[in-house]
Design a protein around this motif. Sequence first.
Motif, PDB file in Angstrom:
ATOM      1  N   UNK A 163      12.760   5.367   6.899  1.00  0.00           N
ATOM      2  CA  UNK A 163      12.299   4.471   5.844  1.00  0.00           C
ATOM      3  C   UNK A 163      13.198   3.256   5.666  1.00  0.00           C
ATOM      4  N   UNK A 164      14.469   3.465   5.416  1.00  0.00           N
ATOM      5  CA  UNK A 164      15.377   2.348   5.140  1.00  0.00           C
ATOM      6  C   UNK A 164      15.491   1.391   6.325  1.00  0.00           C
ATOM      7  N   UNK A 165      15.393   1.928   7.521  1.00  0.00           N
ATOM      8  CA  UNK A 165      15.528   1.087   8.710  1.00  0.00           C
ATOM      9  C   UNK A 165      14.300   0.206   8.938  1.00  0.00           C
ATOM     10  N   UNK A 166      13.099   0.746   8.729  1.00  0.00           N
ATOM     11  CA  UNK A 166      11.887   0.015   9.099  1.00  0.00           C
ATOM     12  C   UNK A 166      11.131  -0.621   7.938  1.00  0.00           C
ATOM     13  N   UNK A 167      11.206  -0.048   6.752  1.00  0.00           N
ATOM     14  CA  UNK A 167      10.480  -0.624   5.616  1.00  0.00           C
ATOM     15  C   UNK A 167      11.387  -1.668   4.964  1.00  0.00           C
ATOM     16  N   UNK A 184       7.582   7.511   4.672  1.00  0.00           N
ATOM     17  CA  UNK A 184       7.573   7.728   3.226  1.00  0.00           C
ATOM     18  C   UNK A 184       8.993   7.602   2.675  1.00  0.00           C
ATOM     19  N   UNK A 185       9.111   7.211   1.409  1.00  0.00           N
ATOM     20  CA  UNK A 185      10.443   7.099   0.803  1.00  0.00           C
ATOM     21  C   UNK A 185      11.270   8.374   0.986  1.00  0.00           C
ATOM     22  N   UNK A 186      12.514   8.179   1.367  1.00  0.00           N
ATOM     23  CA  UNK A 186      13.423   9.296   1.565  1.00  0.00           C
ATOM     24  C   UNK A 186      13.411   9.900   2.954  1.00  0.00           C
ATOM     25  N   UNK A 214       0.881  -1.170   0.000  1.00  0.00           N
ATOM     26  CA  UNK A 214       0.000   0.000   0.000  1.00  0.00           C
ATOM     27  C   UNK A 214       0.918   1.219   0.000  1.00  0.00           C
ATOM     28  N   UNK A 215       0.817   2.058  -1.020  1.00  0.00           N
ATOM     29  CA  UNK A 215       1.735   3.210  -1.109  1.00  0.00           C
ATOM     30  C   UNK A 215       1.677   4.082   0.143  1.00  0.00           C
TER      31      UNK A 215
END
Length: 185
Positions: free
Chosen positions: A74-78, A68-70, A59-60
């Motif tokens: 984001x990188x740690x949890x998604x 949200x991206x960026x 789901x976006x």
Amino acid sequence: WTAKHHGLTPFISCQEEYSALARKVEREMIPAMQAHGIGMLPYLPLAAGLLTGKYKRNVPLTADSRLAPGKRWTAKFITEQNWTLLEALDAFCAARGITLLQLAFGWLLAKPTVASVIAGATKPEQIASNVHAGTTWTPSAARWGWGPRRNISPSWTRISVPARPEAWMPRGRLKAAAGARTAAP
């Protein structure tokens, strides 16, 4: 050791990232804290919002989302691993008629080492939801193998949401909110 041998006040608590998704502190830190009688104040207990139930795989994410991206987290949890764990936790919650938020808080607050939980909020209703979640579900100590449940002071259940946002809202957001209120027709 240092405090004891030099007549200093010892540490009584420690802040660590700890949630149903971030559990590396269970290997060494929590046993050390238990051995020395130190309580934990976990931060990011909702994994930057991932454990609130509002995010789903495929789901976006909206641009204003914390994940949200960026954005910072984001990188740690998604991650694929977190999505898989999150789906398993969702199934666990659905089978018990509880929310993911209730699981996130109840699970932490049932841990003997956890003294309290540091949970951020950007809206008054989030504070109310967090308090409700932390007071409505607790896993069975016997079922989870934690031994006898520790006594929790009932005073923490009397937390209320401030009537005025300025009592809890960061200054930048307060100014923005005040500007929005005065600009509205």
